[in-house]
Design a protein around this motif. Structure first.
Motif, mmCIF file in Angstrom:
data_model
loop_
_atom_site.group_PDB
_atom_site.id
_atom_site.type_symbol
_atom_site.label_atom_id
_atom_site.label_comp_id
_atom_site.label_asym_id
_atom_site.label_seq_id
_atom_site.Cartn_x
_atom_site.Cartn_y
_atom_site.Cartn_z
ATOM 1 N N UNK A 222 34.076 43.385 32.702
ATOM 2 C CA UNK A 222 34.583 42.192 33.383
ATOM 3 C C UNK A 222 34.988 41.171 32.335
ATOM 4 N N UNK A 223 36.039 40.424 32.634
ATOM 5 C CA UNK A 223 36.465 39.298 31.811
ATOM 6 C C UNK A 223 36.537 38.065 32.698
ATOM 7 N N UNK A 224 35.893 37.009 32.271
ATOM 8 C CA UNK A 224 36.020 35.706 32.928
ATOM 9 C C UNK A 224 36.997 34.873 32.124
ATOM 10 N N UNK A 225 38.093 34.497 32.748
ATOM 11 C CA UNK A 225 39.063 33.598 32.126
ATOM 12 C C UNK A 225 39.416 32.553 33.186
ATOM 13 N N UNK A 226 38.496 31.639 33.406
ATOM 14 C CA UNK A 226 38.602 30.722 34.533
ATOM 15 C C UNK A 226 38.921 29.306 34.063
ATOM 16 N N UNK A 227 39.923 28.723 34.695
ATOM 17 C CA UNK A 227 40.282 27.327 34.460
ATOM 18 C C UNK A 227 40.645 27.049 33.001
ATOM 19 N N UNK A 228 41.269 28.049 32.371
ATOM 20 C CA UNK A 228 41.807 27.852 31.028
ATOM 21 C C UNK A 228 43.311 28.089 31.016
ATOM 22 N N UNK A 229 43.793 29.039 31.813
ATOM 23 C CA UNK A 229 45.227 29.330 31.857
ATOM 24 C C UNK A 229 46.041 28.136 32.361
ATOM 25 N N UNK A 230 45.413 27.247 33.130
ATOM 26 C CA UNK A 230 46.141 26.078 33.642
ATOM 27 C C UNK A 230 46.612 25.174 32.510
ATOM 28 N N UNK A 251 38.206 50.238 35.756
ATOM 29 C CA UNK A 251 37.744 49.586 36.981
ATOM 30 C C UNK A 251 37.234 48.167 36.736
ATOM 31 N N UNK A 252 37.605 47.583 35.599
ATOM 32 C CA UNK A 252 37.110 46.261 35.247
ATOM 33 C C UNK A 252 37.700 45.175 36.147
ATOM 34 N N UNK A 253 37.002 44.041 36.196
ATOM 35 C CA UNK A 253 37.436 42.897 36.986
ATOM 36 C C UNK A 253 37.812 41.744 36.070
ATOM 37 N N UNK A 254 38.832 40.982 36.489
ATOM 38 C CA UNK A 254 39.258 39.776 35.796
ATOM 39 C C UNK A 254 39.092 38.609 36.757
ATOM 40 N N UNK A 255 38.271 37.628 36.365
ATOM 41 C CA UNK A 255 37.987 36.477 37.214
ATOM 42 C C UNK A 255 38.804 35.281 36.732
ATOM 43 N N UNK A 256 39.544 34.659 37.660
ATOM 44 C CA UNK A 256 40.393 33.518 37.338
ATOM 45 C C UNK A 256 39.885 32.264 38.040
ATOM 46 N N UNK A 257 40.425 31.116 37.657
ATOM 47 C CA UNK A 257 40.052 29.857 38.287
ATOM 48 C C UNK A 257 40.730 29.669 39.629
ATOM 49 N N UNK A 258 40.215 28.726 40.407
ATOM 50 C CA UNK A 258 40.689 28.571 41.787
ATOM 51 C C UNK A 258 42.155 28.144 41.876
#
Length: 298
Positions: A222-230, A251-258
């Motif tokens: 899993x990769x968390x890349x949340x509230x940085x791409x903005x 089967x990995x997951x990528x978590x993004x910001x809202x």
């Protein structure tokens, strides 16, 4: 890019002159250095944060400060400049719907698991990941490795220590507080420290997502890349996503910001659920990013 009516105003109360040209130079430098696209509305923020650097260095003008940065590519002041302009808004279990998804993913896969938190800020996010995985495996020593990175060395230092004011954790469930935090006493009254077992699950590293060589190795579950791409324009987003994909297990997951949507940036991912992505297996090649005008994001 012309500033138009939003030009910087030098009020008599300002300690330093800060011209429209100074602001444009700052925007150009932080974009090249960290990929951050500063909006016109951030002029006062830039002045306030960088004025502290002028005072600290004894430099009396923004022009001189920026001249010195540009003429000394290896100056340690670059780190302070970048830290000053980095926004670090975070909280424990922010965007809480992600963590049950991570827990389910972990239980389904079993161990060992590797997770990359790519914008860890002061540590609340990677510690939330660690707590989630401890609960998923019902152990304080789960078969888990978490890599937590950030461009800002100041916040990484805070994260590595794992000490927070009680107000930062007071909304957590009492059972989580009891199990995963140590309450300060005496001179440490009003503070909490994450348990050493949590800190041992996490490796903190400085990383600039724009740099050519990342000090991390996949494959990740899993990769968390949340509230940085903005804070990046779409070409930069596309480049980063294209580098994430090879580091992820099938089967990995990528978590993004809202407020982030990767579907219009890259074909490498498909939406699995609310701001959760997975690799687009067998899909089209990564879509080239639009190299057009910078977007005003920060």
């Amino acid at each position: 890019m012309a500033l138009g009516p939003a030009s910087v105003k030098n009020e008599g109360t300002k300690e330093f002159d800060f011209t429209a040209r100074d602001f444009e130079r700052v925007r150009s430098l932080i974009y090249r250095r960290a990929g951050i696209a500063l909006a016109d509305s951030k002029q006062e923020m830039v002045y306030s944060r960088l004025a502290r650097r002028l005072r600290a260095t004894g430099i009396r003008s923004f022009q001189q400060y920026l001249d010195q940065l540009e003429s000394h590519a290896d100056s340690p002041e670059w780190e302070a400049f970048t830290n000053a302009l980095t926004t670090n808004l975070t909280a424990f279990f922010r965007e809480a719907h992600h963590f049950p998804i991570l827990a389910e993913h972990a239980r389904k896969k079993g161990g060992p698991l590797t997770v990359w938190c790519s914008a860890s800020s002061t540590g609340e996010e990677p510690y939330s990941i660690a707590i989630t995985l401890c609960e998923a495996f019902n152990s304080l020593t789960p078969p888990v490795q978490i890599i937590a990175t950030d461009i800002d060395t100041n916040v990484l230092n805070t994260a590595a220590h794992g000490v927070y004011p009680f107000e930062r954790v007071e909304k957590l469930e009492p059972e989580r507080l009891r199990k995963f935090f140590l309450k300060g006493r005496g001179e440490q009254e009003g503070l909490v420290r994450v348990r050493p077992e949590l800190r041992q699950l996490i490796t903190f590293k400085q990383l600039n997502l724009l740099e050519g060589g990342w000090p991390v190795q996949g494959p990740f579950d899993a990769i968390f890349c949340r509230n940085v791409m903005i804070y990046f324009d779409k070409p930069t987003q596309g480049k980063i996503l294209s580098r994430f994909a090879p580091l992820m297990k099938p089967d990995a997951l990528l978590f993004a910001g809202h407020s982030e949507n990767f579907l219009y940036v890259s074909n490498a991912f498909k939406l699995r659920g609310k701001t959760v992505y997975e690799l687009n297996q067998g899909g089209a090649p990564v879509r080239p990013a639009n190299p057009g005008k910078l977007e005003k994001m920060l």
